[in-house]
Design an enzyme around this catalytic site. Structure first.
Site, PDB file in Angstrom:
ATOM      1  N   ARG A   1      28.766  36.556 -28.318  1.00  0.00           N
ATOM      2  CA  ARG A   1      28.017  35.295 -28.347  1.00  0.00           C
ATOM      3  C   ARG A   1      26.845  35.360 -29.327  1.00  0.00           C
ATOM      4  O   ARG A   1      26.311  34.329 -29.708  1.00  0.00           O
ATOM      5  CB  ARG A   1      27.505  34.960 -26.947  1.00  0.00           C
ATOM      6  CG  ARG A   1      28.590  34.977 -25.892  1.00  0.00           C
ATOM      7  CD  ARG A   1      28.119  34.451 -24.560  1.00  0.00           C
ATOM      8  NE  ARG A   1      28.269  33.008 -24.517  1.00  0.00           N
ATOM      9  CZ  ARG A   1      28.145  32.268 -23.410  1.00  0.00           C
ATOM     10  NH1 ARG A   1      27.859  32.840 -22.265  1.00  0.00           N
ATOM     11  NH2 ARG A   1      28.295  30.972 -23.454  1.00  0.00           N
TER      12      ARG A   1
ATOM     13  N   LYS B   1      22.211  32.045  -2.602  1.00  0.00           N
ATOM     14  CA  LYS B   1      23.345  32.887  -2.954  1.00  0.00           C
ATOM     15  C   LYS B   1      23.680  33.743  -1.735  1.00  0.00           C
ATOM     16  O   LYS B   1      22.794  34.320  -1.114  1.00  0.00           O
ATOM     17  CB  LYS B   1      22.966  33.768  -4.157  1.00  0.00           C
ATOM     18  CG  LYS B   1      24.142  34.285  -4.948  1.00  0.00           C
ATOM     19  CD  LYS B   1      23.689  34.892  -6.276  1.00  0.00           C
ATOM     20  CE  LYS B   1      24.897  35.359  -7.070  1.00  0.00           C
ATOM     21  NZ  LYS B   1      24.519  35.942  -8.363  1.00  0.00           N
TER      22      LYS B   1
ATOM     23  N   GLU C   1      22.166  35.637 -25.396  1.00  0.00           N
ATOM     24  CA  GLU C   1      22.501  36.762 -26.279  1.00  0.00           C
ATOM     25  C   GLU C   1      22.056  36.524 -27.719  1.00  0.00           C
ATOM     26  O   GLU C   1      21.626  37.460 -28.406  1.00  0.00           O
ATOM     27  CB  GLU C   1      24.012  37.028 -26.236  1.00  0.00           C
ATOM     28  CG  GLU C   1      24.510  37.576 -24.913  1.00  0.00           C
ATOM     29  CD  GLU C   1      24.809  36.512 -23.866  1.00  0.00           C
ATOM     30  OE1 GLU C   1      25.237  36.879 -22.758  1.00  0.00           O
ATOM     31  OE2 GLU C   1      24.608  35.307 -24.158  1.00  0.00           O
TER      32      GLU C   1
END
Length: 642
Positions: free
Chosen positions: A403, A289, A375
Site C-alpha cells: 500500500r 470489541k 502505510e
C-alpha cells in the site's frame, strides 16, 4: 469441545429475507443467539473473534432493514463478517472458516452474492460503496441487483487517508449512501492519532449523555419525538467544535453517536435513515470489541485473532512451540541493536504486536511509532526520519507494504534514503489466504535502483540481517522473513553485519546446483537427502541477497554444474528473474546450462495450512526433488541412479 448453543430463533433463519418476518423483540433474541453461534464456531476454527462480536446487533439490524443482496453491505475490514456469513446462507459451513476448501475469513465475491466486495485490507469500503451507488444511478447491473450501498467501517480503518478521499468524493457527488462508523475505541492495537482523539471527544462526558437520550444528529431525518432533543444536543456540540462537524464539512449528514448494542436505538434510527436519506449519511455507533464474551472483552486485544479455544474458559489451544517465531527473533534483536545505537527507531502501521515491535515500544517508547493504518504516510515518515539522521526500521507485513509502494519508489529509493524495511509475513501465510500472502515484495523491491534486498533462510540469519540493516547507511535496505516458527537453529549472541551481496555455500555436490533465497532452504536440504539416496548429491547455496546478486558465486555454480535451479517464496519476476538476467548478460546460456526457477505459481492460492499451500505452489521438498530429477532427465519411476 463445548456443546453447541441452543439457537431456536437462529434456526429459523437461512437467508436475510427471513428476518423480515421477525418482531424487534425477536430480532434482539436472534442477536443473542448469533453471538453464541459465532463464539462456538470460532472456538473450533480459530480466527478473528472480537470484531465480529462487536457488530452482532448491527449485522442483524442491517439485514432486517435493508434488502440484501440487492442492497450492498461492505464490511471494512472483513474481520467483522463472521456473523454476516452465518445469516447469509453459510451457517452450515461456518465451522470450516479459514481452512482448506472452507469459508474465507474475509468477505469474498466468489463465495456468495451477499459478499458484494472483497475486503481483507482496511479502509476501502467507502470507495466501494460510492462505486456501487454511482453504478446504480448510471443504470449498472450486477448479480443480486443494485440498491442501497452501506459501508461498515471501523474506527481503526477510518484513520487511513483512503477513507477521507472517498468521503470527500462522496460528499461532492451527493449520492445516497450510508457509512456506519463502528467505533469500538480499538483497532488491532489501541488506535492512535488525532482521529482517535477526535472520536473520543465526541462522546466524552455530558454531550454524549445528551446525544444518547436524544437519539441523535441530522434533525431533518429524525421522527418528531427525536427532534427537540437532537436540536439541543447539536447546538451544544457546535459550541464545542465537536460532534459531526468534520463529517458534515465533507458533505455527510452526521447522526450519532448511538449505542451499537442497543436494538431499541439501532432499529428505529436505521429505519428512519432507510426511509428518508437522500444524500450521503454517516451513522456513528459505539460498540465493544469482543462484546458479550467475557474472555474476549477482557483480552488486551479484545480477541482480535485467536487460535482454537475452550468456550467456557476462553483458553486457547496452541501447539507447543519448538523454536521461537521469526517475528519474536526480529523484535528481540532490534531491541538489542537499539540499546547500542540511540539513532535506531521503529515505525509500524497498526501492527505493533504482529510485527514484534511491542517489545521495542515497551523499552524505547519515544523511538517507536505506530502511525495507524497509514502505510503510505509511514513510509514517507521513515524517509524523512532517515533524512534527519535517524535509522528508521519500517516494519510492515509484506502484503501491507504494497500500500506504500509509491512512497517506497519516490520518497525512499529515488532519494537513496537509508530506510530499513523489515518485511514480516513473507511468502504464504496459511489461514488468511491470498489477501495476506507476502508474494510480491521480492519482485517489487528488487527492481528499484539502489535497493538492497535480503531474505533470511533461518532465524540465525535473521539476527545477522537485522545487524546488517542497522549498519547500512548507503541507501535503502530490506529483509524479509515468514510467519511462524524458525527451524530451531542456535541463535548468535549478537548479529554480525553481512557483506552486502555475498551469499554462502551450504554443501558442495555435483551436476545440479540448488540456489535458495529465503526459508525454502530447509525444504531444499530435505530434498537433497532423498536425492542422495538416488545417487545425486546436489550443491546447495543460500543466496542471502536478491539484490545485489552474488555474481561470482552464481557464475561459479553455473560453470561447474549442468543444471542450476533457483527456489524462492515469491511470485514470478523476483530473485530467479534477476539470476536469469545476470546469466544471460554473461552469455552463460550460450554454453547449454539447464536453468530452472521455482517460484509461486501465477495464481492466488486460497487459505490452507502453509504446508498445503506450498504443495499447491509445488515448492515443498518432494517437488524440489522432482524438479531436480526432471531437469537432469532422470526417470523417477525407473529410479535409476544418476
Amino acid at each position: 469441545m463445548s456443546a453447541r448453543p441452543e439457537t431456536p430463533m437462529l434456526d429459523r433463519v437461512t437467508v436475510p429475507a427471513d428476518l423480515k418476518q421477525l418482531s424487534d423483540a425477536e430480532l434482539t433474541q436472534l442477536a443473542h443467539e448469533l453471538r453464541s453461534e459465532t463464539v462456538s464456531a470460532v472456538s473450533e476454527t480459530g480466527g478473528h473473534l472480537g470484531a465480529g462480536l462487536g457488530v452482532v446487533e448491527l449485522t442483524v439490524a442491517l439485514h432486517a432493514i435493508f434488502d440484501t443482496p440487492r442492497d450492498k453491505i461492505i464490511w471494512d475490514v472483513g474481520h467483522q463478517c463472521y456473523p454476516h456469513k452465518i445469516l447469509t446462507g453459510r451457517r452450515d459451513r461456518i465451522r470450516t472458516l479459514r481452512t482448506k476448501g472452507g469459508l474465507s475469513g474475509f468477505t469474498k465475491r466468489s463465495e456468495s452474492v451477499y459478499d458484494p466486495f472483497g475486503a481483507a485490507h482496511s479502509s476501502t469500503s467507502i470507495s466501494a460503496a460510492l462505486g456501487f451507488a454511482v453504478a446504480r444511478d448510471l443504470g449498472g447491473q450486477c448479480e443480486g441487483g443494485l440498491g442501497d450501498a452501506i459501508a461498515v467501517i471501523g474506527d481503526g480503518s477510518i484513520s487511513a487517508g483512503m477513507a477521507y478521499e472517498a468521503m470527500n468524493n462522496a460528499g461532492h457527488l451527493n449520492k445516497r449512501l450510508f457509512v456506519v462508523l463502528n467505533d469500538n475505541e480499538m483497532s488491532i492495537a489501541p488506535p492512535v492519532g488525532a482521529m482517535s482523539a477526535y472520536l473520543s471527544r465526541l462522546y466524552a462526558g455530558d454531550p454524549f449523555q445528551e446525544l444518547k437520550s436524544a437519539a441523535k444528529g441530522a434533525v431533518s431525518l429524525l421522527p418528531e419525538p427525536f427532534r427537540e432533543g437532537a436540536k439541543r444536543a447539536k447546538e451544544m456540540l457546535k459550541g464545542m467544535a465537536v460532534g459531526g462537524t468534520l463529517f458534515e464539512e465533507l458533505g455527510f449528514s452526521y447522526i450519532g453517536p448511538i449505542d451499537g448494542h442497543d436494538m431499541e436505538q439501532l432499529l428505529p434510527v436505521l429505519r428512519t435513515l432507510h426511509q428518508r436519506a437522500t444524500g450521503p449519511v454517516l451513522l456513528h455507533i459505539l460498540t465493544k470489541k469482543g462484546k458479550g464474551y467475557a474472555p474476549a472483552e477482557n483480552a488486551r486485544d479484545k480477541g482480535h485473532a485467536t487460535a482454537k479455544f475452550d468456550v467456557l474458559t476462553g483458553k486457547q489451544v496452541k501447539a507447543p512451540s519448538n523454536a521461537p517465531s521469526y517475528t519474536s527473533v526480529f523484535g528481540k534483536t532490534l531491541v538489542e541493536e537499539a540499546a547500542r545505537d540511540d539513532k535506531i527507531c521503529a515505525v509500524t502501521a497498526a501492527m505493533p504486536d504482529g510485527t514484534g515491535l511491542n517489545l521495542f515500544a515497551e523499552r524505547y517508547p519515544s523511538r517507536c511509532f505506530d502511525v495507524a493504518i497509514a502505510e503510505q504516510h509511514g513510509v514517507t515518515f521513515c524517509a524523512a526520519l532517515a533524512a534527519g539522521g535517524m535509522k528508521p526500521f519500517c516494519t510492515m507485513y509484506s502484503t501491507f507494504l504494497q500500500r506504500g509502494y509509491d512512497q517506497v519508489v519516490h520518497d525512499v529509493a529515488i532519494q537513496r534514503m537509508p530506510v530499513r524495511f523489515a518485511i514480516d509475513r513473507a511468502g504464504l501465510v496459511g489461514a488468511d489466504g491470498a489477501t495476506h500472502a507476502g508474494s510480491f515484495d521480492i519482485a517489487y523491491l528488487a527492481n528499484l535502483p539502489g535497493m538492497v534486498v535480503m531474505a533470511a533462510a533461518d532465524e540465525a540469519e535473521l539476527v545477522h540481517m537485522v545487524a546488517t540493516a542497522a549498519a547500512h547507511d548507503d541507501g535503502p535496505i530490506a529483509f524479509r522473513y515468514p510467519r511462524g516458527e524458525g527451524v530451531g537453529v542456535d541463535l548468535p549472541e549478537r548479529g554480525t553485519p553481512l557483506e552486502i551481496g555475498k551469499g554462502r555455500m551450504i554443501q558442495e555436490g555435483k551436476r545440479v546446483a540448488l540456489l535458495s533465497f529465503g526459508t525454502r532452504l530447509e525444504e531444499v536440504r530435505k530434498a537433497a537427502e532423498t536425492l542422495a539416496a538416488k545417487g545425486i548429491t546436489p550443491t546447495i547455496a543460500d543466496a542471502r541477497f536478491a539484490k545485489p546478486l552474488d555474481e561470482a558465486m552464481i557464475l561459479d555454480l553455473a560453470a561447474n554444474h549442468e543444471a542450476l535451479i533457483t527456489i524462492e517464496e515469491g511470485a514470478i519476476g523476483g530473485f530467479g528473474s534477476h539470476v536469469a538476467q545476470m546469466l544471460a548478460e554473461n552469455a552463460v546460456f550460450d554454453n547449454g546450462l539447464k536453468f530452472r526457477s521455482m517460484v509461486l505459481p501465477d495464481i492466488f492460492i486460497d487459505q490452507a495450512s502453509p504446508s498445503d499451500m506450498y504443495d499447491v505452489a509445488a515448492m515443498n521438498a518432494e517437488q524440489i526433488e522432482a524438479k531436480v530429477l526432471d531437469t537432469l532427465g532422470v526417470s523417477r519411476i525407473g529410479s535409476k541412479s544418476a
